[in-house]
Design an enzyme around this catalytic site. Structure first.
Site, PDB file in Angstrom:
ATOM      1  N   HIS A  40     -39.557 -15.756 -35.217  1.00 60.25           N
ATOM      2  CA  HIS A  40     -40.933 -15.088 -35.940  1.00 60.25           C
ATOM      3  C   HIS A  40     -40.426 -13.972 -36.740  1.00 60.25           C
ATOM      4  CE1 HIS A  40     -39.742 -13.564 -31.850  1.00 60.25           C
ATOM      5  NE2 HIS A  40     -39.848 -12.730 -32.722  1.00 60.25           N
ATOM      6  N   HIS A 127     -36.934  -9.578 -40.991  1.00 61.66           N
ATOM      7  CA  HIS A 127     -36.053 -10.512 -40.842  1.00 61.66           C
ATOM      8  C   HIS A 127     -36.322 -11.489 -39.867  1.00 61.66           C
ATOM      9  CE1 HIS A 127     -35.053  -7.736 -37.464  1.00 61.66           C
ATOM     10  NE2 HIS A 127     -34.581  -8.565 -36.938  1.00 61.66           N
TER      11      HIS A 127
HETATM   12  O1  3AM Z   1     -36.556 -11.763 -33.011  1.00 61.75           O
HETATM   13  P1  3AM Z   1     -36.474 -10.475 -33.393  1.00 61.75           P
HETATM   14  O2  3AM Z   1     -35.061 -10.034 -33.439  1.00 61.75           O
HETATM   15  O3  3AM Z   1     -37.356 -10.292 -34.592  1.00 61.75           O
HETATM   16  O4  3AM Z   1     -35.355  -8.409 -31.273  1.00 61.75           O
HETATM   17  C1  3AM Z   1     -36.361  -8.560 -30.343  1.00 61.75           C
HETATM   18  C2  3AM Z   1     -37.185  -9.789 -30.794  1.00 61.75           C
HETATM   19  O5  3AM Z   1     -37.228  -9.488 -32.288  1.00 61.75           O
HETATM   20  C3  3AM Z   1     -37.106  -7.398 -30.338  1.00 61.75           C
HETATM   21  O6  3AM Z   1     -38.738  -7.900 -29.867  1.00 61.75           O
HETATM   22  C4  3AM Z   1     -38.536  -9.404 -30.329  1.00 61.75           C
HETATM   23  C5  3AM Z   1     -39.118  -9.934 -29.194  1.00 61.75           C
HETATM   24  O7  3AM Z   1     -38.246  -9.848 -28.130  1.00 61.75           O
HETATM   25  N1  3AM Z   1     -36.621  -6.419 -29.454  1.00 61.75           N
HETATM   26  C6  3AM Z   1     -36.373  -6.552 -28.073  1.00 61.75           C
HETATM   27  N2  3AM Z   1     -36.128  -5.495 -27.633  1.00 61.75           N
HETATM   28  C7  3AM Z   1     -36.268  -4.540 -28.230  1.00 61.75           C
HETATM   29  C8  3AM Z   1     -36.090  -3.098 -28.381  1.00 61.75           C
HETATM   30  N3  3AM Z   1     -35.809  -2.555 -27.332  1.00 61.75           N
HETATM   31  C9  3AM Z   1     -36.763  -5.110 -29.754  1.00 61.75           C
HETATM   32  N4  3AM Z   1     -36.867  -4.300 -30.666  1.00 61.75           N
HETATM   33  C10 3AM Z   1     -36.856  -3.166 -30.779  1.00 61.75           C
HETATM   34  N5  3AM Z   1     -36.377  -2.312 -29.447  1.00 61.75           N
END
Ligand code: 3AM
Length: 185
Positions: A40, A127
């Site tokens: 997503h 992204h």
């Molecule tokens: O799939 P993406 O990378 O777009 O990377 C994690 C994921 O995004 C992000 O939240 C989405 C669902 O898990 N994510 C997880 N922990 C995070 C954090 N501490 C985070 N983004 C920022 N800070």
């Protein structure tokens, strides 16, 4: 409840990203590949929130959604965070009406801050995460193949934003929509 706000992508895009993952898998690199169903565009990661805050979160998303019409994004290129030397997160970048996605994200950010959420400290880099690198094994091949991959510039319409619950399991994350709001409503 671990929560984030995102834009979901259509099945045709997931199919294309699955092909890319299959090709990159062949490098033998040590990567945790994102389940294509879980791919997503994250607009804002919120982390743990109290369940009672969901109501105001949904209301904020609904209010912001009225301020936008559906828009179009397209797949652009492949890349990684933080850099090609030490890739951690492998992604597919987006182009098209990206300034609208940015505006949407900024209004969400402003609304969340007004609701008392801690401000996001990282800049928004739209992204689609396709995998997370676990070790240095075969990363040169991985990066080279990813860079050369002929990614089709497929477009997709963005018509809604989604509040998702994230549950982390050893077998992978499980994301469950808590609210979906249509743009333009
Ligand atoms: O799939 P993406 O990378 O777009 O990377 C994690 C994921 O995004 C992000 O939240 C989405 C669902 O898990 N994510 C997880 N922990 C995070 C954090 N501490 C985070 N983004 C920022 N800070």
């Amino acid at each position: 409840m671990r929560t984030f706000i995102a834009i979901e992508i259509p099945a045709a895009i997931k199919t294309e990203l699955t092909k890319l993952q299959a090709e990159l898998r062949r490098t033998g690199a040590d990567v945790g590949w994102t389940n294509p169903n879980n791919i997503h565009l994250t607009l804002r990661f919120l982390g743990e929130i109290e369940e009672v805050r969901l109501t105001e979160l949904k209301r904020l998303c609904a209010e912001i959604a009225t301020q936008f019409q559906p828009f179009t994004l397209r797949l652009k290129d492949t890349g990684c965070f933080p850099n090609f030397k030490q890739p951690r997160v492998l992604w597919v970048g987006l182009a098209g009406e990206i300034s609208i996605a940015q505006e949407l994200q900024q209004r969400l950010e402003a609304g969340l801050t007004a609701l008392g959420f801690d401000p996001e400290d990282k800049p928004f880099k739209p992204h689609l995460t396709i995998g997370r690198v676990k070790s240095g094994k075969n990363i040169r091949q991985l990066v080279a193949k990813s860079d050369m991959y002929p990614l089709p510039e497929l477009s997709f319409a963005v018509g809604e934003i989604v509040v998702l619950k994230s549950e982390l399991h050893p077998a992978g994350a499980r994301y469950t929509p808590q609210a979906k709001v249509k743009l333009g409503d």
